[in-house]
Design a protein around this motif. Sequence first.
Motif, PDB file in Angstrom:
ATOM      1  N   TYR A  19     -24.808 -57.724  43.936  1.00 26.61           N
ATOM      2  CA  TYR A  19     -26.205 -57.841  44.351  1.00 26.61           C
ATOM      3  C   TYR A  19     -27.053 -56.783  43.642  1.00 26.61           C
ATOM      4  O   TYR A  19     -28.131 -57.068  43.124  1.00 26.61           O
ATOM      5  N   TYR A  20     -26.567 -55.548  43.632  1.00 23.53           N
ATOM      6  CA  TYR A  20     -27.321 -54.445  43.031  1.00 23.53           C
ATOM      7  C   TYR A  20     -27.391 -54.568  41.507  1.00 23.53           C
ATOM      8  O   TYR A  20     -28.401 -54.219  40.901  1.00 23.53           O
ATOM      9  N   ILE A  21     -26.335 -55.096  40.914  1.00 26.20           N
ATOM     10  CA  ILE A  21     -26.354 -55.320  39.469  1.00 26.20           C
ATOM     11  C   ILE A  21     -27.432 -56.333  39.111  1.00 26.20           C
ATOM     12  O   ILE A  21     -28.228 -56.118  38.193  1.00 26.20           O
ATOM     13  N   GLU A  22     -27.475 -57.426  39.833  1.00 28.39           N
ATOM     14  CA  GLU A  22     -28.382 -58.523  39.501  1.00 28.39           C
ATOM     15  C   GLU A  22     -29.825 -58.295  39.922  1.00 28.39           C
ATOM     16  O   GLU A  22     -30.738 -58.875  39.324  1.00 28.39           O
ATOM     17  N   ASN A  23     -30.061 -57.469  40.949  1.00 32.98           N
ATOM     18  CA  ASN A  23     -31.389 -57.409  41.553  1.00 32.98           C
ATOM     19  C   ASN A  23     -32.078 -56.059  41.555  1.00 32.98           C
ATOM     20  O   ASN A  23     -33.234 -55.984  41.985  1.00 32.98           O
ATOM     21  N   THR A  27     -28.061 -49.483  39.945  1.00 33.55           N
ATOM     22  CA  THR A  27     -26.974 -49.302  38.987  1.00 33.55           C
ATOM     23  C   THR A  27     -27.473 -49.765  37.627  1.00 33.55           C
ATOM     24  O   THR A  27     -28.269 -50.697  37.530  1.00 33.55           O
ATOM     25  N   PHE A  28     -26.973 -49.134  36.588  1.00 31.33           N
ATOM     26  CA  PHE A  28     -27.354 -49.531  35.231  1.00 31.33           C
ATOM     27  C   PHE A  28     -26.410 -50.595  34.670  1.00 31.33           C
ATOM     28  O   PHE A  28     -26.584 -51.040  33.553  1.00 31.33           O
ATOM     29  N   VAL A 118     -26.407 -39.163  41.658  1.00 31.74           N
ATOM     30  CA  VAL A 118     -27.258 -39.609  40.552  1.00 31.74           C
ATOM     31  C   VAL A 118     -28.041 -40.811  41.064  1.00 31.74           C
ATOM     32  O   VAL A 118     -27.456 -41.842  41.419  1.00 31.74           O
ATOM     33  N   ILE A 119     -29.361 -40.666  41.116  1.00 30.41           N
ATOM     34  CA  ILE A 119     -30.204 -41.689  41.731  1.00 30.41           C
ATOM     35  C   ILE A 119     -31.226 -42.193  40.733  1.00 30.41           C
ATOM     36  O   ILE A 119     -32.090 -41.439  40.270  1.00 30.41           O
ATOM     37  N   SER A 120     -31.133 -43.480  40.397  1.00 27.97           N
ATOM     38  CA  SER A 120     -32.150 -44.080  39.541  1.00 27.97           C
ATOM     39  C   SER A 120     -33.327 -44.476  40.424  1.00 27.97           C
ATOM     40  O   SER A 120     -33.159 -44.860  41.579  1.00 27.97           O
TER      41      SER A 120
END
Length: 162
Positions: A19-23, A27-28, A118-120
């Motif tokens: 979910y986090y990868i796609e949206n 995450t990078f 590490v926070i984007s």
Amino acid sequence: MIRNVQLSDALRIAEIYNYYIENTVITFEEKKVSAREIENRIQKISAKGYPYIVYEKGGIILGYAYLNTWRERSAYDITLENSIYLDYNQTHQGIGNELLTALIEESKKIDIHSIIGVISLPNEPSRKLHRKTGFNLIGNFKESGKKFNQLIDVEFWQLLLD
């Protein structure tokens, strides 16, 4: 309940993480990961003796967290980087706080001196979580990543355990 990860958790962890990868820019990573890839990651982290935990309720994993190498040189072995991901429908319920607190306690058992978050950006929930658990903002790297055709700042937060 918080417990140690099992390889059989890999599919659910992949679902949460994808979910986090796609949206998001949280995450990078840009390509979805398979359960097999998550199994490999679990094995690599576990082989190092680093904690990898899940938050489970009613037999369903709602979040997971782990510590891993921050930098490769052996001088950095006293410092690890944390990662925490929650089912996107389960945020703002205290699960992240429970997971990060458990990671901090586990890190003390393996003689770790420092944890790096590490926070984007933007990611205000993660900033609040790290602040609440005693981390301090150390610095902001401007436009250090790019995802979804946008430049992204990355903050480094640190918790000294001694």
